[in-house]
Scaffold this motif. Structure first.
Motif, short mmCIF file in Angstrom:
data_model
loop_
_atom_site.label_atom_id
_atom_site.label_comp_id
_atom_site.label_asym_id
_atom_site.label_seq_id
_atom_site.Cartn_x
_atom_site.Cartn_y
_atom_site.Cartn_z
N ALA A 167 -2.97 10.18 -13.82
CA ALA A 167 -3.46 8.79 -13.77
C ALA A 167 -2.34 7.83 -13.42
O ALA A 167 -2.52 6.92 -12.59
CB ALA A 167 -4.11 8.41 -15.09
N VAL A 168 -1.17 8.02 -14.02
CA VAL A 168 -0.03 7.16 -13.71
C VAL A 168 0.44 7.40 -12.27
O VAL A 168 0.73 6.45 -11.53
CB VAL A 168 1.13 7.41 -14.70
N LYS A 171 -1.69 5.68 -9.82
CA LYS A 171 -1.43 4.24 -9.81
C LYS A 171 -0.19 3.92 -8.97
O LYS A 171 -0.19 2.96 -8.19
CB LYS A 171 -1.25 3.72 -11.24
N ALA A 174 -1.11 4.41 -5.33
CA ALA A 174 -1.96 3.33 -4.85
C ALA A 174 -1.11 2.10 -4.51
O ALA A 174 -1.35 1.42 -3.50
CB ALA A 174 -3.01 2.97 -5.90
N ARG A 175 -0.11 1.82 -5.34
CA ARG A 175 0.78 0.68 -5.06
C ARG A 175 1.53 0.90 -3.74
O ARG A 175 1.79 -0.06 -3.01
CB ARG A 175 1.76 0.50 -6.21
N CYS A 220 -9.44 9.71 -13.67
CA CYS A 220 -8.06 9.26 -13.51
C CYS A 220 -7.93 8.19 -12.43
O CYS A 220 -7.06 7.30 -12.53
CB CYS A 220 -7.16 10.44 -13.16
N ARG A 222 -10.02 5.83 -11.75
CA ARG A 222 -10.69 4.57 -12.07
C ARG A 222 -9.72 3.46 -12.44
O ARG A 222 -9.95 2.30 -12.12
CB ARG A 222 -11.69 4.78 -13.20
N GLY A 223 -8.64 3.82 -13.09
CA GLY A 223 -7.71 2.78 -13.54
C GLY A 223 -6.56 2.53 -12.59
O GLY A 223 -5.62 1.79 -12.94
N ALA A 224 -6.60 3.12 -11.40
CA ALA A 224 -5.45 3.06 -10.50
C ALA A 224 -5.53 1.92 -9.49
O ALA A 224 -4.62 1.75 -8.69
CB ALA A 224 -5.29 4.38 -9.77
N GLY A 225 -6.61 1.17 -9.48
CA GLY A 225 -6.72 0.06 -8.54
C GLY A 225 -7.58 0.38 -7.35
O GLY A 225 -7.89 1.55 -7.07
N VAL A 228 -6.50 3.01 -4.50
CA VAL A 228 -6.24 4.41 -4.81
C VAL A 228 -7.01 5.32 -3.85
O VAL A 228 -8.16 5.07 -3.52
CB VAL A 228 -6.61 4.73 -6.28
#
Length: 460
Positions: A167-168, A171, A174-175, A220, A222-225, A228
């Motif tokens: 998940a991290v 993220k 995605a950045r 995982c 869903r929270g990455a922006g 992603v």
């Protein structure tokens, strides 16, 4: 007007707009003209009666060098690519030593590949629990994406990522506007030992393990922006593809590939052939294979990559009496087009336009190499896989380029053969003879995702 360097004349050309008879002019390694009034060039190749496809962009290969050149190496690996109509390979980060998980390791691999590759190449970076701080440096070096395992890789220096780390990592990727390629099998659902026969290996890694891992991957993500992106590698079954398709229909940026060995073989073949066909996910039963073909024909598979993953012959042979002892991986970079033509075009009506999309256009677009790679179009690199769709032949040891001399495809009969491979205007393989030279291959790095989308929208 100066004559072109090369003219490909008389073939059925597979263009982004469909297939039609068209001649192709090439100057300086670039396609300069396509049509019926192309003048002769310094070199003219008559391809009458043949199909001219864009060179294959194989997004999933393992060449194991630096560090394990005796496994395959860039020379043998890219000779196989040339023989199979593959003009660009995207090479995975594991199995090399060191794995491509740091900028320094990337530089080592780039140096070796630049010296030895016969075809163009891009490099994947790795995502492991220890290197999330290295992802940005790898991205700046020009990796096509980051490869992560949700199950044990079998390599001591390339660890799987627990869900929290994944998940991290998603993220961070995605950045960077980078894609993450995921080996999606749930470690908790696979068995690590069992009966010595091949079928026990297949049953120890059920399709449900792929489905479960993809579902967890989606959580995982869903929270990455919003930016992603994930790509599920070597999917072996329709059930797993259904998870990807359902998510995509909800706007999630997720794609999936399958491999020719899942389309060509069944468990019966695995039981007969043994270690050369051991892989993960495993070869499945005939019903699963047919359902996978239906997914390909329905357009729910984004691309096809070989997952070419050889090893020394001894590492396969030690599994002859106990499949668990064999190294897992299929030597198949030469087989992608023959499988798709033999098992797809002739019996199932798969079109050559669709083959071009699955093996060249889609991977080039997904990994930021389009429009330079992936299509026969003015301004693109002059990369071609020229095939005789009706030639009947048997894959024999003299055809095989892989260093180990082992392949599950040996002895297999095909209808449809690559007769010439052209990379940036130069023939690198003709009639089964590799004539390209080491070092001719160039490193290709992705354009930004945004510029790729703009190129596609402009009709390139």
């Amino acid at each position: 007007m100066t004559a072109p360097d090369l003219v490909i004349r008389g073939g059925m050309t597979i263009l982004p707009t469909g297939q039609r008879p068209a001649d192709i002019a090439v100057t300086g390694g670039i396609i300069t003209s396509i049509g019926s009034e192309v003048r002769d060039g310094a070199e003219v190749i008559d391809v009458s009666g043949l199909d001219v496809l864009p060179g294959v962009v194989d997004a999933h290969v393992h060449f194991n060098e630096p560090g394990r050149a005796d496994w395959e190496g860039w020379d043998a690996g890219t000779r196989g690519a040339a023989a199979g109509g593959v003009t660009t390979v995207l090479e995975m980060p594991l199995n090399a030593h060191p794995p491509t998980t740091t900028a320094a390791a990337f530089d080592q691999k780039l140096a070796v590949a630049s010296e030895k590759a016969l075809v163009d190449f891009g490099l994947w970076g790795g995502m492991v629990p220890e290197n999330l701080g290295d992802l940005e440096a790898l991205h700046q070096r020009g990796v096509v994406g980051f490869k992560a395992f949700m199950s044990d890789s079998g390599i001591d220096d390339f660890h799987r990522v627990p869900d929290g780390v994944l998940a991290v990592g998603l993220k961070v990727a995605a950045r960077l506007n980078a894609i993450v390629g995921v080996h999606a099998e749930s470690q908790q659902m696979v068995e690590t030992s069992g009966d010595p026969n091949p079928i026990a290996w297949s049953h120890a890694r059920p399709a449900a393990a792929e489905v479960d891992a993809i579902r967890r991957l989606l959580v995982c993500m869903r929270g990455a922006g919003k930016s992603v992106r994930a790509h599920v590698v070597h999917v072996s079954c329709a059930a797993a593809l259904a998870e990807v398709d359902a998510a995509r229909n909800k706007g999630v940026s997720i794609t999936a590939e399958t491999c020719p060995h899942y389309l060509a073989f069944t468990e019966d073949d695995f039981e007969r052939l043994g270690p050369p066909l051991k892989c993960a996910p495993p070869i499945r039963d005939a019903e699963t294979r047919e359902a996978l073909w239906e997914e390909v024909l329905a357009g729910r598979v984004d691309l096809i990559g070989s997952d070419h993953s050889p090893c020394p012959a001894a590492d396969k042979q030690r599994g002859e009496h106990d499949i668990w002892q064999a190294w897992g991986g299929v030597a198949g970079i030469q087989a992608t087009l023959p499988v798709l033509i033999t098992d797809g075009v002739h019996p199932r009506g798969l079109s050559f336009e669709r083959i071009a999309h699955l093996t060249a256009t889609a991977p080039a677009q997904l990994f930021g190499l389009y429009p330079r790679k992936g299509a026969i179009a003015v301004g693109a690199d002059a990369d071609f896989a020229i095939v005789d769709p009706e030639q009947r032949w048997t894959f024999s040891a003299k055809d095989l380029q892989t260093r180990s001399g082992l392949s599950a495809y040996l002895g297999r009969e095909f209808t449809g053969r690559v007769v010439r491979t052209v990379l940036r205007g130069k023939t690198v393989c003709v009639d089964g003879e590799v004539v390209g030279r080491s070092g001719w291959g160039q490193f290709v790095r992705p354009q930004s995702h945004i510029s790729t989308i703009m190129d596609m929208s402009n009709g390139h």
